[in-house]
Write a protein that holds these residues in place. Structure first.
Motif, PDB file in Angstrom:
ATOM      1  N   TYR A 204       3.319   0.023   2.803  1.00 35.02           N
ATOM      2  CA  TYR A 204       2.978   1.427   2.250  1.00 35.02           C
ATOM      3  C   TYR A 204       2.279   2.240   3.302  1.00 35.02           C
ATOM      4  CZ  TYR A 204       5.450   0.411  -1.998  1.00 35.02           C
ATOM      5  OH  TYR A 204       6.529   0.163  -3.113  1.00 35.02           O
ATOM      6  N   ALA A 206       0.597   5.683   3.834  1.00 36.66           N
ATOM      7  CA  ALA A 206       0.009   6.979   2.879  1.00 36.66           C
ATOM      8  C   ALA A 206      -0.052   7.886   3.834  1.00 36.66           C
ATOM      9  CB  ALA A 206      -1.450   6.420   2.479  1.00 36.66           C
ATOM     10  N   TRP A 282      -2.527   8.957   6.277  1.00 37.01           N
ATOM     11  CA  TRP A 282      -3.847   9.168   5.774  1.00 37.01           C
ATOM     12  C   TRP A 282      -4.730   8.038   6.561  1.00 37.01           C
ATOM     13  CZ3 TRP A 282      -7.342   5.701   3.515  1.00 37.01           C
ATOM     14  CH2 TRP A 282      -8.300   6.323   2.641  1.00 37.01           C
ATOM     15  N   ARG A 304       4.336   6.920   1.321  1.00 37.36           N
ATOM     16  CA  ARG A 304       3.817   6.949  -0.031  1.00 37.36           C
ATOM     17  C   ARG A 304       2.761   8.064  -0.086  1.00 37.36           C
ATOM     18  NH1 ARG A 304       1.227   1.801  -3.452  1.00 37.36           N
ATOM     19  NH2 ARG A 304       0.902   3.044  -5.521  1.00 37.36           N
ATOM     20  N   CYS A 305       3.165   8.957  -1.259  1.00 37.60           N
ATOM     21  CA  CYS A 305       2.020  10.188  -1.462  1.00 37.60           C
ATOM     22  C   CYS A 305       1.939  10.385  -2.959  1.00 37.60           C
ATOM     23  CB  CYS A 305       2.656  11.369  -0.738  1.00 37.60           C
ATOM     24  SG  CYS A 305       1.645  12.724  -0.615  1.00 37.60           S
ATOM     25  N   ASP A 306       0.875   9.889  -3.595  1.00 33.76           N
ATOM     26  CA  ASP A 306       0.757   9.723  -5.144  1.00 33.76           C
ATOM     27  C   ASP A 306      -0.186  11.024  -5.380  1.00 33.76           C
ATOM     28  OD1 ASP A 306       2.260   7.464  -5.107  1.00 33.76           O
ATOM     29  OD2 ASP A 306       0.559   6.289  -5.691  1.00 33.76           O
ATOM     30  N   ASP A 308      -3.138  11.175  -6.056  1.00 36.85           N
ATOM     31  CA  ASP A 308      -4.100  10.756  -7.182  1.00 36.85           C
ATOM     32  C   ASP A 308      -5.544  10.769  -6.603  1.00 36.85           C
ATOM     33  OD1 ASP A 308      -5.527   9.275  -9.208  1.00 36.85           O
ATOM     34  OD2 ASP A 308      -4.337   7.589  -9.238  1.00 36.85           O
ATOM     35  N   ARG A 311      -7.223   7.591  -6.041  1.00 40.95           N
ATOM     36  CA  ARG A 311      -7.039   6.794  -5.133  1.00 40.95           C
ATOM     37  C   ARG A 311      -6.354   7.458  -3.850  1.00 40.95           C
ATOM     38  NH1 ARG A 311      -4.050   1.570  -7.802  1.00 40.95           N
ATOM     39  NH2 ARG A 311      -6.076   0.885  -8.995  1.00 40.95           N
ATOM     40  N   GLU A 313      -6.259   7.021  -0.830  1.00 33.99           N
ATOM     41  CA  GLU A 313      -5.715   6.016   0.014  1.00 33.99           C
ATOM     42  C   GLU A 313      -4.209   5.636  -0.294  1.00 33.99           C
ATOM     43  OE1 GLU A 313      -7.049   3.264  -3.240  1.00 33.99           O
ATOM     44  OE2 GLU A 313      -8.020   5.391  -2.171  1.00 33.99           O
ATOM     45  N   HIS A 314      -3.742   6.226  -1.179  1.00 32.92           N
ATOM     46  CA  HIS A 314      -2.205   6.014  -1.704  1.00 32.92           C
ATOM     47  C   HIS A 314      -1.433   7.312  -1.477  1.00 32.92           C
ATOM     48  CE1 HIS A 314      -2.668   2.867  -5.095  1.00 32.92           C
ATOM     49  NE2 HIS A 314      -3.023   2.414  -3.787  1.00 32.92           N
ATOM     50  N   GLY A 315      -2.200   8.363  -0.566  1.00 33.92           N
ATOM     51  CA  GLY A 315      -1.533   9.441  -0.108  1.00 33.92           C
ATOM     52  C   GLY A 315      -1.958  10.704  -0.839  1.00 33.92           C
ATOM     53  N   ARG A 316      -1.877  11.894  -0.196  1.00 34.15           N
ATOM     54  CA  ARG A 316      -2.233  13.171  -0.667  1.00 34.15           C
ATOM     55  C   ARG A 316      -1.828  14.242   0.064  1.00 34.15           C
ATOM     56  NH1 ARG A 316      -8.619  14.051   0.986  1.00 34.15           N
ATOM     57  NH2 ARG A 316      -8.071  14.091   3.365  1.00 34.15           N
TER      58      ARG A 316
END
Length: 325
Positions: A204, A206, A282, A304-306, A308, A311, A313-316
């Motif tokens: 993934y 991010a 990221w 991936r861009c959660d 969250d 987290r 590291e999961h994208g923003r």
């Protein structure tokens, strides 16, 4: 009931013998020497021939081994009983007052004619049923109902070659041990002898995104921002099924989705000193993605861009609001 497909059916016949129960299979290629299985071949004249194994692919019956057949004979579409055609039942149960079928039966199918077999049989061989090169393994893995996309890589692992199948599961579900076992069993019928299979999940990528958004007069900036964050959540724009291996993210996609939100006047995507705009991976320095207008990913990578907060590291994705109320 859906219509029966004759080429995909097995004859309703089983055999019993001192060796146990014998069941029909489409072919004996996947049968070991201990399995009591056979192939039933129905000729156009109605005669049925049973083909057994050779103690290598399927067990061969012993000499003079008694076999008792249990089978059901159909009669095609004529066997589809009409409504209220049934009035009697043979049973040892008591308390049955009436028997009827208010709806007509359906699903009966006529045997294939010789002309249909000659027409469709050659087409059946156009469907690949074996995996030789890595691309074949990816295609076979995508036949699994839980797999959205797959890529395969052939690697030398010291003593032999191993096929690594990287899987993008539907709904973004993890490639856990249970799914790995299920997919490995699914691929076994296609696997070429001498090649091992390993299943792994995607890599993934991010994202780190930030843009300035100007709000139309008469709209509350907080409400517009909430609508933007919902639009770019994992439930909508960044849903796991919207992106797969090697699929880049284009800046124009972001702009189009932002401008579709009511209350948005414009979005600023320009970069430069003092600008908060970000369009990059990221945790990594920019690599000219903003100027290029896209974020590229590798053949085994998925964006991936959660967004969250727990987290990052999961994208923003971040929106700096201007104007509005």
């Amino acid at each position: 009931m859906s219509a029966t497909q004759p080429p995909a059916t097995l004859l309703a016949i089983t055999l019993t013998s001192p060796a146990g129960l014998w069941r029909p299979v489409p072919d004996l290629l996947g049968s070991n020497r201990f399995q009591t299985e056979f192939v039933a071949e129905l000729e156009q004249d109605g005669r049925l021939y049973l083909r057994f194994g050779d103690d290598r692919n399927g067990r061969a019956p012993a000499s003079a081994e008694p076999l008792v057949a249990h089978y059901r004979v159909g009669c095609g579409t004529i066997g589809n009983s009409g409504a209220d055609a049934l009035a009697h039942i043979v049973t040892v149960e008591s308390g049955v007052g009436q028997v009827r079928n208010p709806l007509p039966a359906r699903g009966g199918s006529e045997p294939e004619s010789s002309a249909a077999i000659r027409q469709y049989a050659p087409q059946a061989f156009r469907r690949q049923e074996r995996a030789v090169i890595p691309a074949d393994y990816a295609v076979m893995a995508e036949r699994h109902p839980d797999v959205q996309r797959a890529v395969a890589t052939r690697r030398w692992t010291g003593s032999w070659y191993t096929i690594f199948v990287t899987v993008d599961r539907r709904g973004g579900l993890p490639v856990d041990a249970g799914f790995e076992t299920d997919l490995r069993i699914f691929l076994e019928r296609y696997r070429m002898a001498g090649q091992d299979i390993e299943i792994d999940g995607p890599i993934y990528v991010a994202l780190d995104l930030a843009f300035i958004v100007c709000v139309e007069p008469g709209y509350f900036a907080a409400n517009v921002k909430a609508a933007l964050l919902e639009r770019f959540s994992p439930r909508n724009f960044f849903h796991p099924d919207n992106f797969t291996f090697g699929q880049p993210l284009y800046l124009s996609q972001i702009v189009a989705a932002v401008m579709a939100i009511p209350g948005v006047r414009w979005i600023d995507t320009a970069g430069g000193p003092g600008k908060p705009t970000r369009f990059q991976r990221w945790g990594q320095a920019p690599r000219g993605e903003l100027a290029k207008g896209q974020i590229d990913v590798g053949r085994r990578e998925i964006i991936r861009c959660d967004t969250d907060p727990n987290r990052p590291e999961h994208g923003r994705i971040e929106f700096i609001m201007e104007g509005g109320q």
